[in-house]
Motif scaffolding. Structure first.
Motif, short mmCIF file in Angstrom:
data_model
loop_
_atom_site.label_atom_id
_atom_site.label_comp_id
_atom_site.label_asym_id
_atom_site.label_seq_id
_atom_site.Cartn_x
_atom_site.Cartn_y
_atom_site.Cartn_z
N LYS A 7 5.68 32.08 16.61
CA LYS A 7 5.70 33.37 17.30
C LYS A 7 6.74 34.18 17.15
O LYS A 7 7.90 33.77 16.99
CB LYS A 7 5.44 33.16 18.84
CG LYS A 7 4.86 33.99 19.73
CD LYS A 7 4.53 33.72 21.11
CE LYS A 7 4.11 34.76 21.84
NZ LYS A 7 3.45 34.43 23.16
N SER A 8 6.69 35.65 17.23
CA SER A 8 7.98 36.40 17.14
C SER A 8 7.86 37.19 18.20
O SER A 8 7.00 37.45 19.14
CB SER A 8 7.83 37.33 15.88
OG SER A 8 6.89 38.38 15.83
N PHE A 9 9.18 37.56 18.77
CA PHE A 9 9.58 38.26 19.97
C PHE A 9 10.33 39.57 19.54
O PHE A 9 11.40 39.46 18.84
CB PHE A 9 10.41 37.60 21.06
CG PHE A 9 9.25 36.51 21.72
CD1 PHE A 9 8.58 36.80 22.88
CD2 PHE A 9 9.38 35.15 21.08
CE1 PHE A 9 7.94 35.51 23.49
CE2 PHE A 9 8.41 33.97 21.61
CZ PHE A 9 8.02 34.42 22.75
N PRO A 10 10.37 40.65 20.39
CA PRO A 10 11.33 41.72 20.17
C PRO A 10 12.60 41.30 20.83
O PRO A 10 12.69 40.31 21.64
CB PRO A 10 10.95 42.92 21.13
CG PRO A 10 9.48 42.34 21.60
CD PRO A 10 9.35 41.12 21.27
N ALA A 24 14.43 38.09 24.44
CA ALA A 24 15.13 36.88 24.00
C ALA A 24 15.06 36.00 24.92
O ALA A 24 14.85 34.76 24.56
CB ALA A 24 16.52 37.33 23.65
N SER A 25 14.93 36.20 26.20
CA SER A 25 14.75 35.27 27.25
C SER A 25 13.39 34.59 27.25
O SER A 25 13.17 33.43 27.46
CB SER A 25 15.10 35.95 28.78
OG SER A 25 14.38 36.82 28.90
N LYS A 26 12.41 35.30 27.15
CA LYS A 26 11.19 34.86 26.99
C LYS A 26 10.88 33.90 25.76
O LYS A 26 10.32 32.86 25.95
CB LYS A 26 10.13 36.21 26.80
CG LYS A 26 9.94 37.00 28.06
CD LYS A 26 8.78 37.88 27.73
CE LYS A 26 8.74 38.96 29.06
NZ LYS A 26 7.91 40.14 28.79
N ALA A 27 11.51 34.18 24.59
CA ALA A 27 11.59 33.50 23.45
C ALA A 27 12.13 32.15 23.82
O ALA A 27 11.61 30.83 23.46
CB ALA A 27 12.22 34.05 22.13
N ARG A 28 13.25 32.23 24.48
CA ARG A 28 14.14 30.93 24.81
C ARG A 28 13.11 30.17 25.57
O ARG A 28 12.97 29.00 25.50
CB ARG A 28 15.23 31.22 25.53
CG ARG A 28 16.08 29.89 25.70
CD ARG A 28 17.70 30.14 26.28
NE ARG A 28 18.35 29.07 25.96
CZ ARG A 28 18.38 27.77 27.03
NH1 ARG A 28 17.28 27.70 27.63
NH2 ARG A 28 19.18 27.08 26.92
N ALA A 29 12.37 30.56 26.52
CA ALA A 29 11.52 29.90 27.56
C ALA A 29 10.45 29.38 26.92
O ALA A 29 10.05 28.20 26.99
CB ALA A 29 11.27 30.98 28.59
N LEU A 71 13.19 36.18 16.39
CA LEU A 71 13.55 37.34 17.29
C LEU A 71 13.90 38.49 16.21
O LEU A 71 14.52 38.32 15.53
CB LEU A 71 14.97 37.14 17.93
CG LEU A 71 15.07 35.92 19.18
CD1 LEU A 71 16.46 36.02 19.76
CD2 LEU A 71 14.18 36.52 20.23
N VAL A 72 13.12 39.65 16.66
CA VAL A 72 12.93 40.83 15.72
C VAL A 72 13.73 41.97 16.35
O VAL A 72 13.51 42.22 17.55
CB VAL A 72 11.40 41.16 15.39
CG1 VAL A 72 11.30 42.24 14.50
CG2 VAL A 72 10.71 40.05 14.77
N VAL A 73 14.44 42.46 15.44
CA VAL A 73 15.25 43.70 15.96
C VAL A 73 14.25 45.07 16.19
O VAL A 73 14.38 45.67 17.20
CB VAL A 73 16.36 43.90 15.06
CG1 VAL A 73 17.39 45.18 15.49
CG2 VAL A 73 17.41 42.84 15.17
N ASP A 74 13.52 45.10 15.21
CA ASP A 74 12.46 46.09 15.33
C ASP A 74 11.30 45.69 15.89
O ASP A 74 10.48 45.03 15.51
CB ASP A 74 12.13 46.57 13.76
CG ASP A 74 11.12 47.79 13.78
OD1 ASP A 74 10.87 48.06 14.85
OD2 ASP A 74 10.82 48.15 12.79
#
Length: 80
Positions: free
Chosen positions: A45-48, A52-57, A70-73
């Motif tokens: 999965k990728s996250f904007p 980042a907090s959702k990605a960590r969770a 984590l995607v900057v764009d």
């Protein structure tokens, strides 16, 4: 330590090679394998970046079956 890194990467390094040189050569070989289609990375999965907090969770939940990116764009983050 440097000799072990070289051996693990299948490289023969002279004593004057720095750890940064060895790491660069390893990354170049990995990139070559990816380009040749011999190495594939499973992206779960990728996250904007803003999420980042959702990605960590998501990672801490332990259900990821690949890498979490984590995607900057933000537009690119919607790919998967």
């Amino acid at each position: 330590m440097l000799d072990a890194q070289c051996a693990a990467a299948g490289l023969k390094c002279a004593p004057y090679h720095s750890a940064a040189d060895v790491e660069r050569r390893i990354y170049e070989q990995v990139a070559s394998l990816v380009s040749a289609g011999k190495l594939e990375v499973n992206i779960d999965k990728s996250f904007p970046l803003a999420d980042a907090s959702k990605a960590r969770a998501y990672s801490m939940d332990g259900h990821a079956e690949g890498k979490i990116i984590l995607v900057v764009d933000a537009v690119q983050a919607e790919r998967k």
